[in-house]
Design a protein around this motif. Structure first.
Motif, PDB file in Angstrom:
ATOM      1  N   ARG A 183      80.417  75.241  96.324  1.00  0.00           N
ATOM      2  CA  ARG A 183      79.160  74.595  96.725  1.00  0.00           C
ATOM      3  C   ARG A 183      78.776  73.612  95.618  1.00  0.00           C
ATOM      4  NH1 ARG A 183      75.736  77.820  99.936  1.00  0.00           N
ATOM      5  NH2 ARG A 183      74.515  75.920 100.080  1.00  0.00           N
ATOM      6  N   LYS A 206      75.239  72.043  95.317  1.00  0.00           N
ATOM      7  CA  LYS A 206      74.256  72.966  94.733  1.00  0.00           C
ATOM      8  C   LYS A 206      74.576  73.227  93.256  1.00  0.00           C
ATOM      9  CE  LYS A 206      72.217  74.031  98.699  1.00  0.00           C
ATOM     10  NZ  LYS A 206      70.844  73.712  98.986  1.00  0.00           N
ATOM     11  N   GLU A 253      74.274  80.607 102.694  1.00  0.00           N
ATOM     12  CA  GLU A 253      75.123  81.120 101.628  1.00  0.00           C
ATOM     13  C   GLU A 253      76.453  81.581 102.186  1.00  0.00           C
ATOM     14  OE1 GLU A 253      73.087  84.209  99.570  1.00  0.00           O
ATOM     15  OE2 GLU A 253      71.643  82.834  98.697  1.00  0.00           O
ATOM     16  N   LYS A 261      77.937  79.152  92.167  1.00  0.00           N
ATOM     17  CA  LYS A 261      77.936  77.969  93.061  1.00  0.00           C
ATOM     18  C   LYS A 261      79.275  77.239  92.967  1.00  0.00           C
ATOM     19  CE  LYS A 261      73.625  78.243  94.502  1.00  0.00           C
ATOM     20  NZ  LYS A 261      73.375  78.938  95.754  1.00  0.00           N
ATOM     21  N   LYS A 311      73.300  70.356  91.175  1.00  0.00           N
ATOM     22  CA  LYS A 311      71.835  70.358  91.057  1.00  0.00           C
ATOM     23  C   LYS A 311      71.353  71.365  90.012  1.00  0.00           C
ATOM     24  CE  LYS A 311      70.212  68.670  95.494  1.00  0.00           C
ATOM     25  NZ  LYS A 311      69.551  69.002  96.766  1.00  0.00           N
TER      26      LYS A 311
END
Length: 179
Positions: free
Chosen positions: A144, A147, A2, A139, A150
């Motif tokens: 990110r 991620k 993270e 995210k 997703k």
């Protein structure tokens, strides 16, 4: 691993994911008029917040189309609008229920079971969607995008369902509102 943005927001996500449903449930049971406060029932709010739910659904679909077409900036702005609509809905929903008596659904037979199925799934998923939206948003904030993509595939259909069923619940119960 993270990054700092995610670490910074993780505790806030947990707190909001618990606090929002808890506060809504608590305030849902508080009727200011029954407590002796001289407030007018905000009976004009249900069609407004139902419209906001419908608008949220449209914004979510357009936001997905925008990102599929490569328009990241439009997608980002539309998602902020969708979050803003959800916050506005929540405020109006709580305000209505704090100033008005609960409306009982008057339908019978199969329609009654359909209504309660939609209502219960709407309520349960509206609780689940809070952390999903917040995690998905963080995210993206933290760049990110792998991620983000997703979890967005899970968040989007649930959020869309909650928005659409909010409108359906309103349409099904609206004939039973007392003016």
């Amino acid at each position: 691993m993270e990054n700092n943005i995610e670490t910074k927001y993780n505790k806030l996500i947990v707190v909001l994911s618990i606090a929002i449903p808890a506060v809504v449930a608590l305030l849902f049971g508080v009727n200011l008029r029954k407590l002796g406060y001289d407030v007018a029932p905000l009976s004009f709010l249900p069609p407004i917040y139902a419209t906001i739910n419908g608008l949220t659904a449209v914004v979510l679909v357009v936001a997905v189309i925008a990102i599929k077409n490569g328009n990241r900036r439009l997608h980002e702005n539309l998602m902020k609008v969708a979050i803003g609509c959800s916050v506005a809905f929540l405020g109006m929903y709580v305000a209505y229920h704090m100033t008005s008596d609960s409306t009982k659904f008057g339908g019978e037979g199969v329609v009654k079971y359909v209504y309660y199925f939609i209502l219960i799934t709407h309520i349960l998923l509206s609780i689940i969607i809070i952390p999903l939206v917040l995690i998905t948003y963080v995210k993206a904030l933290s760049n990110r995008f792998d991620k983000h993509k997703k979890i967005a595939k899970i968040t989007f259909p649930i959020w869309l369902y909650v928005a659409i069923t909010g409108v359906i619940v309103y349409l099904m119960i609206s004939p039973y509102y007392v003016n």
